[in-house]
Design a protein around this motif. Structure first.
Motif, mmCIF file in Angstrom:
data_model
loop_
_atom_site.group_PDB
_atom_site.id
_atom_site.type_symbol
_atom_site.label_atom_id
_atom_site.label_comp_id
_atom_site.label_asym_id
_atom_site.label_seq_id
_atom_site.Cartn_x
_atom_site.Cartn_y
_atom_site.Cartn_z
ATOM 1 N N PRO A 235 26.910 -15.281 -32.483
ATOM 2 C CA PRO A 235 27.701 -16.474 -31.905
ATOM 3 C C PRO A 235 28.260 -16.378 -30.557
ATOM 4 C CG PRO A 235 28.673 -15.810 -34.039
ATOM 5 C CD PRO A 235 27.689 -14.805 -33.822
ATOM 6 N N TRP A 236 28.392 -15.184 -30.006
ATOM 7 C CA TRP A 236 28.947 -14.949 -28.611
ATOM 8 C C TRP A 236 27.795 -14.542 -27.566
ATOM 9 C CZ3 TRP A 236 32.668 -17.635 -27.528
ATOM 10 C CH2 TRP A 236 33.821 -18.147 -28.454
ATOM 11 N N ALA A 237 26.397 -14.412 -28.198
ATOM 12 C CA ALA A 237 25.418 -13.951 -27.678
ATOM 13 C C ALA A 237 25.210 -14.838 -26.016
ATOM 14 C CB ALA A 237 24.140 -13.935 -28.150
ATOM 15 N N GLY A 238 25.226 -14.033 -25.037
ATOM 16 C CA GLY A 238 24.969 -14.744 -23.604
ATOM 17 C C GLY A 238 26.194 -15.302 -23.045
ATOM 18 N N GLU A 239 27.529 -14.749 -23.689
ATOM 19 C CA GLU A 239 28.708 -15.389 -23.118
ATOM 20 C C GLU A 239 29.705 -14.340 -22.359
ATOM 21 O OE1 GLU A 239 29.907 -18.445 -23.484
ATOM 22 O OE2 GLU A 239 28.162 -18.958 -24.333
ATOM 23 N N HIS A 240 28.738 -13.091 -21.790
ATOM 24 C CA HIS A 240 29.178 -12.201 -21.401
ATOM 25 C C HIS A 240 28.827 -11.870 -19.865
ATOM 26 C CE1 HIS A 240 31.630 -10.567 -24.861
ATOM 27 N NE2 HIS A 240 30.389 -10.780 -25.563
ATOM 28 N N PRO A 241 29.566 -11.745 -18.873
ATOM 29 C CA PRO A 241 29.113 -11.821 -17.662
ATOM 30 C C PRO A 241 27.769 -10.624 -17.461
ATOM 31 C CG PRO A 241 31.367 -11.452 -17.323
ATOM 32 C CD PRO A 241 30.976 -11.575 -18.793
ATOM 33 N N THR A 242 26.869 -11.073 -16.668
ATOM 34 C CA THR A 242 25.753 -10.141 -16.591
ATOM 35 C C THR A 242 25.839 -8.830 -16.245
ATOM 36 O OG1 THR A 242 24.322 -12.147 -15.874
ATOM 37 C CG2 THR A 242 23.580 -9.978 -15.409
ATOM 38 N N GLY A 243 25.346 -7.789 -17.134
ATOM 39 C CA GLY A 243 25.775 -6.317 -16.940
ATOM 40 C C GLY A 243 26.904 -5.804 -17.330
ATOM 41 N N THR A 244 27.717 -6.585 -18.074
ATOM 42 C CA THR A 244 29.092 -6.079 -18.721
ATOM 43 C C THR A 244 28.747 -5.705 -20.318
ATOM 44 O OG1 THR A 244 29.941 -8.384 -19.155
ATOM 45 C CG2 THR A 244 30.224 -7.381 -16.920
ATOM 46 N N ALA A 245 27.599 -6.387 -20.879
ATOM 47 C CA ALA A 245 27.592 -6.004 -22.093
ATOM 48 C C ALA A 245 26.303 -5.175 -22.660
ATOM 49 C CB ALA A 245 27.505 -7.362 -23.222
ATOM 50 N N VAL A 246 26.317 -4.578 -23.742
ATOM 51 C CA VAL A 246 24.802 -4.143 -24.448
ATOM 52 C C VAL A 246 24.280 -4.832 -25.534
ATOM 53 C CG1 VAL A 246 25.853 -1.846 -23.392
ATOM 54 C CG2 VAL A 246 26.276 -2.258 -25.813
ATOM 55 N N GLY A 247 23.356 -4.647 -25.548
ATOM 56 C CA GLY A 247 22.619 -5.100 -26.877
ATOM 57 C C GLY A 247 22.714 -4.496 -28.395
ATOM 58 N N SER A 248 22.939 -3.117 -28.394
ATOM 59 C CA SER A 248 22.877 -2.235 -29.433
ATOM 60 C C SER A 248 23.958 -0.920 -29.419
ATOM 61 C CB SER A 248 21.579 -1.664 -29.931
ATOM 62 O OG SER A 248 21.322 -0.914 -29.218
ATOM 63 N N PHE A 249 24.188 -0.535 -30.305
ATOM 64 C CA PHE A 249 25.239 0.812 -30.182
ATOM 65 C C PHE A 249 24.339 1.756 -29.724
ATOM 66 C CE2 PHE A 249 28.548 0.649 -33.528
ATOM 67 C CZ PHE A 249 28.963 -0.666 -33.188
ATOM 68 N N ASP A 250 22.988 1.750 -29.625
ATOM 69 C CA ASP A 250 22.330 2.749 -28.871
ATOM 70 C C ASP A 250 22.279 3.092 -27.509
ATOM 71 O OD1 ASP A 250 20.941 3.796 -31.448
ATOM 72 O OD2 ASP A 250 19.401 2.271 -31.284
ATOM 73 N N GLU A 251 22.845 1.755 -26.679
ATOM 74 C CA GLU A 251 23.034 1.899 -25.527
ATOM 75 C C GLU A 251 24.364 2.351 -24.972
ATOM 76 O OE1 GLU A 251 21.861 -1.967 -23.657
ATOM 77 O OE2 GLU A 251 20.949 -2.513 -25.428
ATOM 78 N N ILE A 252 25.137 2.726 -26.030
ATOM 79 C CA ILE A 252 26.559 3.165 -25.863
ATOM 80 C C ILE A 252 26.641 4.843 -25.888
ATOM 81 C CG2 ILE A 252 28.797 3.341 -26.563
ATOM 82 C CD1 ILE A 252 28.297 0.569 -28.121
ATOM 83 N N GLU A 253 27.153 5.413 -24.495
ATOM 84 C CA GLU A 253 27.307 6.694 -24.478
ATOM 85 C C GLU A 253 28.730 7.218 -24.273
ATOM 86 O OE1 GLU A 253 24.819 8.828 -24.557
ATOM 87 O OE2 GLU A 253 23.169 7.120 -24.683
ATOM 88 N N VAL A 254 28.909 7.902 -25.460
ATOM 89 C CA VAL A 254 30.541 8.397 -25.144
ATOM 90 C C VAL A 254 30.601 10.042 -25.509
ATOM 91 C CG1 VAL A 254 31.422 6.202 -25.928
ATOM 92 C CG2 VAL A 254 30.614 7.870 -27.611
ATOM 93 N N THR A 255 31.586 10.440 -25.009
ATOM 94 C CA THR A 255 31.844 12.003 -25.320
ATOM 95 C C THR A 255 33.417 12.219 -25.486
ATOM 96 O OG1 THR A 255 31.443 14.384 -24.456
ATOM 97 C CG2 THR A 255 32.161 12.553 -22.872
ATOM 98 N N ARG A 256 33.857 13.138 -25.823
ATOM 99 C CA ARG A 256 35.090 13.690 -25.849
ATOM 100 C C ARG A 256 35.654 14.408 -24.528
ATOM 101 N NH1 ARG A 256 37.762 16.438 -30.514
ATOM 102 N NH2 ARG A 256 39.699 15.512 -29.504
#
Length: 235
Positions: A214-235
């Motif tokens: 539903p909210w696809a394309g509603e985020h400013p360019t460069g501020t969103a990712v398309g999947s969890f695979d693009e998320i990098e986190v560490t402790r």
């Protein structure tokens, strides 16, 4: 993307871990014809009784409204996708029972389960915050096609125990409950208003912009990712 150092990842469900169409389709279709059935149990169930009373107040019905009248009003809220707490409570009861009987199943995007397991194995705590009731969140994760994911989650929040998802105060309440500074929390959601509210509370936020949601394309360019695979986190 810059790697974020966090202790906890808080997960939205609809449009983030799972397809909104599946929830608004299969699960809503399961609940609609069964609302009278669950409302009829109000006399012997305090949770259902409280939800029934709240639904009457929220929809402007009279206190002597019949179960059918209340069910019809709730179905109107479903048709408009109103995030109603009493509706979510009753749906949660029905869905939990449906999952237990094997009449319905949940759905997760393919990228989600592997990443949840990877993050948990790395010592990052996982929490769920959804407008759907805790009673519906838990079986949703427990009955995932990819195996029981509920064991990966340590805490569950909804609009009852945390507050509305578009309000800054709700995120402050969750941080306090978890005993963490907001800077150590990461919220994953697809809704722009939820992104703004969590940011206002000092959280790290990554917006999900999944094709077809539903909210696809509603985020400013460069501020969103398309999947969890693009998320990098560490402790």
């Amino acid at each position: 993307m810059t790697t974020l150092a966090v202790d906890v990842i808080v997960l939205d469900i609809e449009g983030t871990t799972s397809a909104a169409g599946f929830i608004l389709g299969d699960l809503y279709d399961y609940a609609r014809p069964r609302l009278e059935q669950v409302l009829a149990r109000a006399e012997n169930d305090e949770v259902i009784a409280a939800a029934r009373a709240d639904a009457i107040t929220e929809t402007g019905l009279t206190p002597d409204a019949t179960d059918t009248e209340v069910a019809d009003a709730l179905r109107a809220l479903m048709a408009a996708d109103v995030k109603s707490t009493p509706l979510k409570t009753l749906q949660g009861v029905l869905w939990a029972e449906g999952f237990a009987r094997g009449e319905i199943t949940s759905q997760f995007f393919d990228d989600v389960p592997p990443r949840l397991r990877e993050w948990r194995d790395a010592g990052i705590r996982l929490v769920v915050y959804s407008s759907g009731s805790v009673a519906s969140q838990q079986p949703w994760f427990r009955h995932a096609p990819q195996g029981d994911l509920s064991t990966l989650v340590e805490a569950w929040f909804d609009t009852v125990n945390a507050g509305p998802k578009k309000e800054e105060a709700s995120y402050r309440r969750i941080a306090e409950s978890l005993g963490l500074d907001a800077a150590r929390l990461l919220f994953l959601t697809d809704h722009p208003d939820e992104v703004a509210a969590a940011h206002a509370a000092g959280w790290n936020v990554i917006a999900l912009d999944r094709t077809g949601e539903p909210w696809a394309g509603e985020h400013p360019t460069g501020t969103a990712v398309g999947s969890f695979d693009e998320i990098e986190v560490t402790r």
